[in-house]
Design a protein around this motif. Structure first.
Motif, mmCIF file in Angstrom:
data_model
loop_
_atom_site.group_PDB
_atom_site.id
_atom_site.type_symbol
_atom_site.label_atom_id
_atom_site.label_comp_id
_atom_site.label_asym_id
_atom_site.label_seq_id
_atom_site.Cartn_x
_atom_site.Cartn_y
_atom_site.Cartn_z
ATOM 1 N N THR A 63 0.851 -1.192 0.000
ATOM 2 C CA THR A 63 0.000 0.000 0.000
ATOM 3 C C THR A 63 0.883 1.236 0.000
ATOM 4 N N HIS A 64 0.594 2.181 -0.913
ATOM 5 C CA HIS A 64 1.349 3.427 -0.834
ATOM 6 C C HIS A 64 0.475 4.603 -1.205
ATOM 7 N N ALA A 65 0.939 5.746 -0.751
ATOM 8 C CA ALA A 65 0.156 6.968 -0.912
ATOM 9 C C ALA A 65 1.092 8.156 -1.033
ATOM 10 N N PHE A 66 0.562 9.206 -1.626
ATOM 11 C CA PHE A 66 1.246 10.493 -1.630
ATOM 12 C C PHE A 66 0.496 11.368 -0.642
ATOM 13 N N VAL A 67 1.237 11.970 0.255
ATOM 14 C CA VAL A 67 0.642 12.708 1.362
ATOM 15 C C VAL A 67 1.118 14.151 1.326
ATOM 16 N N ALA A 68 0.152 15.080 1.224
ATOM 17 C CA ALA A 68 0.483 16.502 1.346
ATOM 18 C C ALA A 68 0.558 16.812 2.829
ATOM 19 N N LEU A 69 1.647 17.429 3.230
ATOM 20 C CA LEU A 69 1.898 17.742 4.637
ATOM 21 C C LEU A 69 1.764 19.241 4.840
ATOM 22 N N TYR A 70 0.935 19.637 5.787
ATOM 23 C CA TYR A 70 0.703 21.049 6.091
ATOM 24 C C TYR A 70 1.258 21.337 7.480
ATOM 25 N N CYS A 71 2.142 22.306 7.559
ATOM 26 C CA CYS A 71 2.830 22.618 8.811
ATOM 27 C C CYS A 71 2.356 23.946 9.371
ATOM 28 N N GLU A 72 2.548 24.091 10.682
ATOM 29 C CA GLU A 72 2.226 25.350 11.349
ATOM 30 C C GLU A 72 3.326 26.363 11.076
ATOM 31 N N GLY A 73 2.929 27.606 10.886
ATOM 32 C CA GLY A 73 3.910 28.676 10.728
ATOM 33 C C GLY A 73 4.884 28.411 9.613
ATOM 34 N N MET A 75 7.859 26.300 9.185
ATOM 35 C CA MET A 75 8.828 25.243 9.481
ATOM 36 C C MET A 75 9.857 25.223 8.356
ATOM 37 N N SER A 76 11.108 25.201 8.729
ATOM 38 C CA SER A 76 12.164 25.136 7.719
ATOM 39 C C SER A 76 12.196 23.741 7.104
ATOM 40 N N ALA A 77 12.867 23.624 5.986
ATOM 41 C CA ALA A 77 13.015 22.322 5.337
ATOM 42 C C ALA A 77 13.695 21.333 6.285
ATOM 43 N N ALA A 78 14.680 21.797 7.033
ATOM 44 C CA ALA A 78 15.376 20.926 7.986
ATOM 45 C C ALA A 78 14.421 20.453 9.082
ATOM 46 N N GLU A 79 13.529 21.315 9.528
ATOM 47 C CA GLU A 79 12.558 20.922 10.556
ATOM 48 C C GLU A 79 11.552 19.918 10.006
ATOM 49 N N VAL A 80 11.116 20.119 8.765
ATOM 50 C CA VAL A 80 10.191 19.170 8.141
ATOM 51 C C VAL A 80 10.886 17.823 7.992
ATOM 52 N N ILE A 121 2.497 10.668 12.224
ATOM 53 C CA ILE A 121 3.045 11.859 11.560
ATOM 54 C C ILE A 121 2.305 13.105 12.021
ATOM 55 N N ARG A 122 0.976 13.039 12.087
ATOM 56 C CA ARG A 122 0.180 14.198 12.515
ATOM 57 C C ARG A 122 0.399 14.546 13.973
ATOM 58 N N ASP A 123 0.840 13.589 14.787
ATOM 59 C CA ASP A 123 1.131 13.855 16.200
ATOM 60 C C ASP A 123 2.453 14.588 16.402
ATOM 61 N N THR A 124 3.222 14.745 15.353
ATOM 62 C CA THR A 124 4.516 15.421 15.435
ATOM 63 C C THR A 124 4.297 16.919 15.640
ATOM 64 N N PRO A 125 4.966 17.520 16.634
ATOM 65 C CA PRO A 125 4.825 18.968 16.834
ATOM 66 C C PRO A 125 5.154 19.741 15.555
ATOM 67 N N GLY A 126 4.296 20.689 15.214
ATOM 68 C CA GLY A 126 4.489 21.513 14.030
ATOM 69 C C GLY A 126 3.716 21.032 12.820
ATOM 70 N N ILE A 127 3.238 19.789 12.839
ATOM 71 C CA ILE A 127 2.444 19.262 11.731
ATOM 72 C C ILE A 127 0.981 19.583 12.020
ATOM 73 N N ARG A 128 0.366 20.344 11.129
ATOM 74 C CA ARG A 128 -1.022 20.760 11.322
ATOM 75 C C ARG A 128 -2.005 19.722 10.791
ATOM 76 N N ARG A 129 -1.774 19.251 9.565
ATOM 77 C CA ARG A 129 -2.676 18.261 8.977
ATOM 78 C C ARG A 129 -2.016 17.608 7.777
ATOM 79 N N THR A 130 -2.671 16.562 7.283
ATOM 80 C CA THR A 130 -2.210 15.878 6.078
ATOM 81 C C THR A 130 -3.391 15.706 5.132
ATOM 82 N N GLN A 131 -3.088 15.531 3.876
ATOM 83 C CA GLN A 131 -4.094 15.194 2.864
ATOM 84 C C GLN A 131 -3.503 14.056 2.046
#
Length: 145
Positions: A63-73, A75-80, A121-131
């Motif tokens: 099973t695989h998926a492509f997931v759009a990740l939406y972050c708060e504020g 977040m730098s690429a390194a933080e993501v 993944i969504r429980d990670t601080p700074g991650i707002r939501r996924t699609q």
């Protein structure tokens, strides 16, 4: 990089374990000449390494998926990267322009496993939501040549 270099890279993308002699026979060069070119391509950063290409389905994660990740504020690429790199299910992550902060390629055993990975993944601080877009079938995958 000339046309012969491009041919060498294409042949190595098909099978990085090809011998220099085999490659040379296909591009009309001696094995030592191919080795010199490969060494230069490595030194120039064109060839960055060699890896085994794993069939995730054969390994039990079909099973695989492509997931759009939406972050708060902002977040730098390194933080993501730090936020998602520890999840074994994430095979690749890319920052993107647009609404999403990043796009992830995620593999799992089944939809239950995918759901559990997305929750982590969504429980990670700074991650707002996924699609999530679940892949039904791969029509083709083409390496850059």
């Amino acid at each position: 990089m000339d046309e012969i270099d491009r041919q060498i890279v294409a042949l190595m993308r098909e099978n990085a374990r090809r011998s220099f002699q085999d490659i040379g026979g296909r591009v009309a060069l001696s094995a030592p000449a191919v080795k010199r070119r490969v060494d230069r391509l490595e030194a120039d950063g064109v060839l960055r390494g060699y890896a085994a290409i794993v069939d995730h389905a054969a390994m039990g994660w079909p099973t695989h998926a492509f997931v759009a990740l939406y972050c708060e504020g902002r977040m730098s690429a390194a933080e993501v990267r730090a936020a998602v790199a520890g999840h074994a299910e994430v095979a690749a992550a890319y920052t993107v322009a647009g609404e999403a902060s990043a796009i992830l390629h995620v593999f799992a055993r089944d939809t239950g496993h995918l759901e559990e990975a997305l929750e982590r993944i969504r429980d990670t601080p700074g991650i707002r939501r996924t699609q999530t877009q679940v892949v039904l079938s791969a029509l083709f995958e083409r390496p850059v040549a």
